[in-house]
Design an enzyme around this catalytic site. Structure first.
Site, PDB file in Angstrom:
ATOM      1  CB  CYS A   1     -24.937  38.215  -7.454  1.00  0.00           C
ATOM      2  SG  CYS A   1     -25.877  39.762  -7.541  1.00  0.00           S
TER       3      CYS A   1
ATOM      4  CG  HIS B   1     -22.755  39.057  -3.135  1.00  0.00           C
ATOM      5  ND1 HIS B   1     -21.949  38.921  -4.246  1.00  0.00           N
ATOM      6  CD2 HIS B   1     -23.817  39.800  -3.538  1.00  0.00           C
ATOM      7  CE1 HIS B   1     -22.489  39.560  -5.279  1.00  0.00           C
ATOM      8  NE2 HIS B   1     -23.630  40.098  -4.871  1.00  0.00           N
TER       9      HIS B   1
ATOM     10  CD  GLU C   1     -19.173  36.996  -3.183  1.00  0.00           C
ATOM     11  OE1 GLU C   1     -19.480  37.871  -4.023  1.00  0.00           O
ATOM     12  OE2 GLU C   1     -19.997  36.177  -2.732  1.00  0.00           O
TER      13      GLU C   1
END
Length: 231
Positions: free
Chosen positions: A86, A196, A198
């Site tokens: 990002c 994302h 994660e």
């Protein structure tokens, strides 16, 4: 294997990245402040999402001049693994570690949602645990995720197999050229992506499809060191 998670003023996904490494692959991981001038102890560097320096000037522009980025450039040249997520993707483009730019989403709205991606290149250090063409569910959260590059750069990305992820089918959430969600450098050791991974490491979060990005990095490192990942 040892990971660095960079922290800039305004980072807000650094903890997510730290926990993803700790909980998914159980490797050493440190937070590294933007003023750091030595990354030689680390095998992989994560440049997290957020709003570095409040997104002043352009997203990632000010962060790209932070002292630590000189060391990130050196690490990239040495072949170490670098993943920008990002705002981290925006920082890597501003630092000229990846081609192109991220501009305002079409529609001018911040998009926060689950998003299906296509794995376009599973031959990188970040995607070797996925299947070619596999569809994975990874969330997005961005207002400036519209990937843009000129025609010559796009042709080069295609020729060198540098497009790593695309938004699946006709689900492009931001207007990115050719549905691009993530790219690599020519060597394949630097990857930037808007979604994302994660935030997709446990089903309780809505998806665990992001886990294999972290196991891929560990697998690539172990293969370099003659000990492929087990299981």
């Amino acid at each position: 294997m040892k990971f660095a998670v960079l922290v800039f003023p305004g980072s807000n996904c650094d903890i997510d990245c730290y926990k993803a490494v700790e909980d998914t692959i159980g490797q050493e991981v440190d937070y590294v402040w933007h003023t750091a001038t030595d990354l030689s102890a680390y095998d992989a560097i994560l440049v997290p999402g957020g709003f570095s320096y409040g997104d002043y000037l352009r997203c990632g522009a000010m962060a790209s001049y932070a002292p630590v980025m000189n060391e990130v450039v050196k690490a990239a040249e040495q072949g170490k693994f670098i993943l920008g997520i990002c705002n981290g993707f925006q920082i890597l483009t501003e630092a000229n570690l990846l081609p192109g730019a991220l501009i305002r989403n079409t529609g001018l709205k911040f998009r926060c949602q689950q998003q299906m991606l296509e794995v376009v290149n599973n031959g990188t250090a970040f995607t070797n645990q996925y299947s070619q063409g596999e569809m994975i569910d990874i969330p997005i959260a961005h207002g400036e995720g519209n990937y843009y590059c000129d025609d010559a750069t796009l042709a080069e990305l295609k020729a060198n197999n540098q497009i790593v992820f695309r938004y699946a089918g006709d689900t492009n959430p931001n207007g990115s050229v050719e549905n691009i969600a993530g790219i690599s450098n020519k060597k394949g050791n630097v990857v930037g992506m808007m979604p994302h991974p994660e935030r997709a490491i446990d089903q309780i979060l809505g998806s665990e499809d992001g886990k294999r990005m972290f196991t891929s990095i560990l697998n690539a490192w172990r293969e370099q060191h003659g000990a492929a990942i087990n299981g």
